[in-house]
Write a protein that holds these residues in place. Structure first.
Motif, PDB file in Angstrom:
ATOM      1  N   GLU A   1      10.047   1.115  -0.543  1.00 24.01           N
ATOM      2  CA  GLU A   1       9.321  -0.123  -0.274  1.00 24.01           C
ATOM      3  C   GLU A   1      10.157  -1.070   0.590  1.00 24.01           C
ATOM      4  OE1 GLU A   1       6.268  -0.570  -4.058  1.00 24.01           O
ATOM      5  OE2 GLU A   1       8.166  -1.677  -4.090  1.00 24.01           O
ATOM      6  N   ALA A   2      11.456  -1.098   0.330  1.00 25.78           N
ATOM      7  CA  ALA A   2      12.341  -1.930   1.160  1.00 25.78           C
ATOM      8  C   ALA A   2      12.292  -1.464   2.614  1.00 25.78           C
ATOM      9  CB  ALA A   2      13.768  -1.871   0.623  1.00 25.78           C
ATOM     10  N   PHE A   3      12.201  -0.156   2.822  1.00 26.28           N
ATOM     11  CA  PHE A   3      12.119   0.376   4.182  1.00 26.28           C
ATOM     12  C   PHE A   3      10.796  -0.020   4.844  1.00 26.28           C
ATOM     13  CE2 PHE A   3      10.997   4.020   7.038  1.00 26.28           C
ATOM     14  CZ  PHE A   3      11.863   3.665   8.059  1.00 26.28           C
TER      15      PHE A   3
ATOM     16  N   ILE B   1      21.938   4.410   4.497  1.00 28.19           N
ATOM     17  CA  ILE B   1      22.064   3.841   5.845  1.00 28.19           C
ATOM     18  C   ILE B   1      21.699   4.877   6.898  1.00 28.19           C
ATOM     19  CG2 ILE B   1      23.730   3.019   7.563  1.00 28.19           C
ATOM     20  CD1 ILE B   1      25.182   1.579   5.285  1.00 28.19           C
ATOM     21  N   ASN B   2      22.213   6.099   6.727  1.00 23.76           N
ATOM     22  CA  ASN B   2      21.920   7.165   7.689  1.00 23.76           C
ATOM     23  C   ASN B   2      20.438   7.560   7.655  1.00 23.76           C
ATOM     24  OD1 ASN B   2      24.597   7.310   8.553  1.00 23.76           O
ATOM     25  ND2 ASN B   2      25.139   8.822   6.996  1.00 23.76           N
ATOM     26  N   LEU B   3      19.889   7.666   6.448  1.00 23.54           N
ATOM     27  CA  LEU B   3      18.499   8.091   6.304  1.00 23.54           C
ATOM     28  C   LEU B   3      17.547   7.100   6.957  1.00 23.54           C
ATOM     29  CD1 LEU B   3      16.347   9.967   5.099  1.00 23.54           C
ATOM     30  CD2 LEU B   3      16.508   8.666   2.972  1.00 23.54           C
ATOM     31  N   PHE B   4      17.845   5.824   6.820  1.00 25.50           N
ATOM     32  CA  PHE B   4      16.952   4.790   7.335  1.00 25.50           C
ATOM     33  C   PHE B   4      17.455   4.178   8.636  1.00 25.50           C
ATOM     34  CE2 PHE B   4      16.025   4.746   2.718  1.00 25.50           C
ATOM     35  CZ  PHE B   4      14.676   5.031   2.776  1.00 25.50           C
ATOM     36  N   SER B   5      18.318   4.895   9.340  1.00 26.52           N
ATOM     37  CA  SER B   5      18.812   4.459  10.653  1.00 26.52           C
ATOM     38  C   SER B   5      19.319   3.024  10.630  1.00 26.52           C
ATOM     39  CB  SER B   5      17.695   4.605  11.702  1.00 26.52           C
ATOM     40  OG  SER B   5      17.254   5.937  11.760  1.00 26.52           O
ATOM     41  N   SER B   6      20.107   2.724   9.603  1.00 24.81           N
ATOM     42  CA  SER B   6      20.753   1.405   9.434  1.00 24.81           C
ATOM     43  C   SER B   6      19.782   0.269   9.156  1.00 24.81           C
ATOM     44  CB  SER B   6      21.607   1.060  10.662  1.00 24.81           C
ATOM     45  OG  SER B   6      22.649   1.998  10.822  1.00 24.81           O
ATOM     46  N   LYS B   7      18.508   0.607   8.833  1.00 25.32           N
ATOM     47  CA  LYS B   7      17.530  -0.441   8.504  1.00 25.32           C
ATOM     48  C   LYS B   7      17.712  -0.952   7.075  1.00 25.32           C
ATOM     49  CE  LYS B   7      14.535  -1.201  11.933  1.00 25.32           C
ATOM     50  NZ  LYS B   7      14.159  -2.571  12.384  1.00 25.32           N
ATOM     51  N   ILE B   8      18.289  -0.114   6.198  1.00 20.48           N
ATOM     52  CA  ILE B   8      18.483  -0.480   4.794  1.00 20.48           C
ATOM     53  C   ILE B   8      19.962  -0.375   4.448  1.00 20.48           C
ATOM     54  CG2 ILE B   8      17.882   0.016   2.385  1.00 20.48           C
ATOM     55  CD1 ILE B   8      15.540  -0.908   4.035  1.00 20.48           C
ATOM     56  N   HIS B   9      20.497  -1.430   3.853  1.00 23.28           N
ATOM     57  CA  HIS B   9      21.871  -1.424   3.361  1.00 23.28           C
ATOM     58  C   HIS B   9      21.855  -1.806   1.888  1.00 23.28           C
ATOM     59  CE1 HIS B   9      24.132  -1.177   7.263  1.00 23.28           C
ATOM     60  NE2 HIS B   9      22.929  -1.499   7.704  1.00 23.28           N
ATOM     61  N   VAL B  10      22.453  -0.994   1.039  1.00 24.11           N
ATOM     62  CA  VAL B  10      22.487  -1.258  -0.391  1.00 24.11           C
ATOM     63  C   VAL B  10      23.683  -2.165  -0.669  1.00 24.11           C
ATOM     64  CG1 VAL B  10      22.601  -0.274  -2.703  1.00 24.11           C
ATOM     65  CG2 VAL B  10      21.473   0.991  -0.854  1.00 24.11           C
ATOM     66  N   LEU B  11      23.434  -3.300  -1.319  1.00 18.51           N
ATOM     67  CA  LEU B  11      24.465  -4.307  -1.514  1.00 18.51           C
ATOM     68  C   LEU B  11      24.544  -4.726  -2.974  1.00 18.51           C
ATOM     69  CD1 LEU B  11      23.558  -6.619   1.514  1.00 18.51           C
ATOM     70  CD2 LEU B  11      25.291  -4.804   1.483  1.00 18.51           C
ATOM     71  N   ASN B  12      25.772  -4.914  -3.462  1.00 19.04           N
ATOM     72  CA  ASN B  12      26.010  -5.483  -4.779  1.00 19.04           C
ATOM     73  C   ASN B  12      26.054  -6.998  -4.623  1.00 19.04           C
ATOM     74  OD1 ASN B  12      27.157  -6.409  -7.248  1.00 19.04           O
ATOM     75  ND2 ASN B  12      28.170  -4.419  -7.525  1.00 19.04           N
ATOM     76  N   PRO B  13      25.272  -7.757  -5.399  1.00 19.12           N
ATOM     77  CA  PRO B  13      25.261  -9.214  -5.237  1.00 19.12           C
ATOM     78  C   PRO B  13      26.621  -9.850  -5.438  1.00 19.12           C
ATOM     79  CG  PRO B  13      24.177  -8.562  -7.277  1.00 19.12           C
ATOM     80  CD  PRO B  13      24.382  -7.318  -6.473  1.00 19.12           C
ATOM     81  N   ILE B  14      27.506  -9.177  -6.156  1.00 23.04           N
ATOM     82  CA  ILE B  14      28.861  -9.700  -6.370  1.00 23.04           C
ATOM     83  C   ILE B  14      29.595  -9.831  -5.054  1.00 23.04           C
ATOM     84  CG2 ILE B  14      31.090  -9.235  -7.467  1.00 23.04           C
ATOM     85  CD1 ILE B  14      29.570  -7.779  -9.668  1.00 23.04           C
ATOM     86  N   ASP B  15      29.266  -8.951  -4.090  1.00 19.88           N
ATOM     87  CA  ASP B  15      29.984  -8.936  -2.811  1.00 19.88           C
ATOM     88  C   ASP B  15      29.356  -9.857  -1.770  1.00 19.88           C
ATOM     89  OD1 ASP B  15      31.672  -6.981  -3.864  1.00 19.88           O
ATOM     90  OD2 ASP B  15      30.293  -5.356  -3.264  1.00 19.88           O
ATOM     91  N   ILE B  16      28.275 -10.542  -2.129  1.00 19.09           N
ATOM     92  CA  ILE B  16      27.590 -11.375  -1.136  1.00 19.09           C
ATOM     93  C   ILE B  16      28.102 -12.811  -1.184  1.00 19.09           C
ATOM     94  CG2 ILE B  16      25.329 -12.333  -0.488  1.00 19.09           C
ATOM     95  CD1 ILE B  16      24.116  -9.726  -1.558  1.00 19.09           C
TER      96      ILE B  16
ATOM     97  N   VAL C   1       0.879  -1.155   0.000  1.00 16.28           N
ATOM     98  CA  VAL C   1       0.000   0.000   0.000  1.00 16.28           C
ATOM     99  C   VAL C   1       0.924   1.214   0.000  1.00 16.28           C
ATOM    100  CG1 VAL C   1      -1.753   1.291   1.265  1.00 16.28           C
ATOM    101  CG2 VAL C   1      -1.788  -1.212   1.263  1.00 16.28           C
ATOM    102  N   GLU C   2       0.694   2.136  -0.925  1.00 15.32           N
ATOM    103  CA  GLU C   2       1.636   3.245  -1.105  1.00 15.32           C
ATOM    104  C   GLU C   2       1.844   4.011   0.201  1.00 15.32           C
ATOM    105  OE1 GLU C   2       2.347   7.153  -3.959  1.00 15.32           O
ATOM    106  OE2 GLU C   2       0.623   5.848  -4.261  1.00 15.32           O
ATOM    107  N   GLU C   3       3.102   4.095   0.591  1.00 18.53           N
ATOM    108  CA  GLU C   3       3.485   4.875   1.767  1.00 18.53           C
ATOM    109  C   GLU C   3       4.689   5.727   1.400  1.00 18.53           C
ATOM    110  OE1 GLU C   3       3.742   3.008   5.595  1.00 18.53           O
ATOM    111  OE2 GLU C   3       2.577   1.282   4.926  1.00 18.53           O
ATOM    112  N   ASN C   4       4.492   7.031   1.327  1.00 23.52           N
ATOM    113  CA  ASN C   4       5.565   7.951   0.930  1.00 23.52           C
ATOM    114  C   ASN C   4       6.459   8.287   2.116  1.00 23.52           C
ATOM    115  OD1 ASN C   4       4.465   8.002  -1.653  1.00 23.52           O
ATOM    116  ND2 ASN C   4       3.115   9.690  -1.127  1.00 23.52           N
ATOM    117  N   THR C   5       6.932   7.257   2.800  1.00 24.22           N
ATOM    118  CA  THR C   5       7.664   7.436   4.047  1.00 24.22           C
ATOM    119  C   THR C   5       8.908   8.302   3.884  1.00 24.22           C
ATOM    120  OG1 THR C   5       6.949   5.200   4.601  1.00 24.22           O
ATOM    121  CG2 THR C   5       8.599   6.190   6.023  1.00 24.22           C
ATOM    122  N   LYS C   6       9.732   7.981   2.887  1.00 23.10           N
ATOM    123  CA  LYS C   6      11.017   8.669   2.766  1.00 23.10           C
ATOM    124  C   LYS C   6      11.297   9.145   1.339  1.00 23.10           C
ATOM    125  CE  LYS C   6      12.609   7.894   7.028  1.00 23.10           C
ATOM    126  NZ  LYS C   6      13.058   8.947   7.968  1.00 23.10           N
TER     127      LYS C   6
END
Length: 236
Positions: free
Chosen positions: A192-194, A221-236, A168-173
């Protein structure tokens, strides 16, 4: 790198496995093979993936139309076919300005579609030009339509491997993401990830190949208080 048990997939991760000749296909395949994380894919990302497939199809068919028009106006033989082949590609690219690419495609994506198309159909198109065979171009057009219909089916089938969710659309950030430098549709997916992180009460790894998002990882990370981390699948 922070460990995230829950992954939210950007559209490009899935499309890398679906689209032909995608440069990230191998890396995406390795990610899905070795990653046992819980993977989420949103309805928004699915719609975006469908749009990308449809855009590829429409641009490919526009190239066929361009070739038809060129063939009716030029005499081509085996001696000059390579020069005419290059000229057709150049003419098609020159039809569009930096801010006016068809189907709202980014310049890099548009040029990539053109390169892949001309590489894939190199010998066929050259023979058609030499033979002055417009009917064979109609055959290629049908093949293109059939191939992209199958790509759409492949996309739907692949979703069985993911947890597909509708928000459900939530314009949180969204406004804050725009200020960082991330614009639609990327900021919608990150938002949506947040929302998912709030629902699960878990850290979410936003998985993407997009350097335009990866470079903002610290800001996100700062905007979402460390709840979201952007990751490249190559590094996983």
């Amino acid at each position: 790198m922070v460990e995230c048990d829950y992954h939210f997939l950007d559209t490009n991760i899935v499309l890398a496995l679906i689209l032909p000749n995608d440069g990230s296909k191998s890396e995406s395949g390795k990610y899905f093979t070795k990653s046992s994380h819980e993977k989420y894919f949103s309805n928004t990302a699915f719609k975006e993936a469908k749009n990308v497939i449809n855009n590829w199809r429409r641009v490919s068919l526009k190239i066929i139309t361009c070739i038809k028009n060129y063939l009716t106006q030029n005499l081509i033989n085996s001696q000059n076919v390579n020069a005419h082949f290059r000229k057709i590609k150049e003419l098609f690219l020159k039809r569009y300005q930096d801010d006016d690419f068809p189907e709202n495609m980014k310049k890099e994506n548009f040029e990539n579609v053109i390169t892949i198309f001309f590489n894939e159909y190199d010998s066929k198109i050259k023979q058609i030009l030499i033979d002055d065979n417009l009917s064979e171009l109609n055959v290629i057009s049908k093949d293109i339509r059939d191939a992209f219909k199958q790509l759409h089916n492949d996309l739907i089938s692949f979703l069985d491997n993911l947890i597909c969710i509708t928000f459900v659309e939530e314009n949180t950030k969204l406004k804050e993401l725009i200020k960082i430098g991330i614009h639609k549709p990327d900021n919608v997916l990150i938002n949506e990830a947040f929302v998912l992180s709030l629902f699960l009460d878990q850290i979410i790894g936003f998985i993407t190949f997009d350097n335009g998002i990866l470079k903002y990882n610290n800001e996100i990370i700062n905007l979402f208080s460390s709840k979201i981390h952007v990751l490249n699948p190559i590094d996983i």
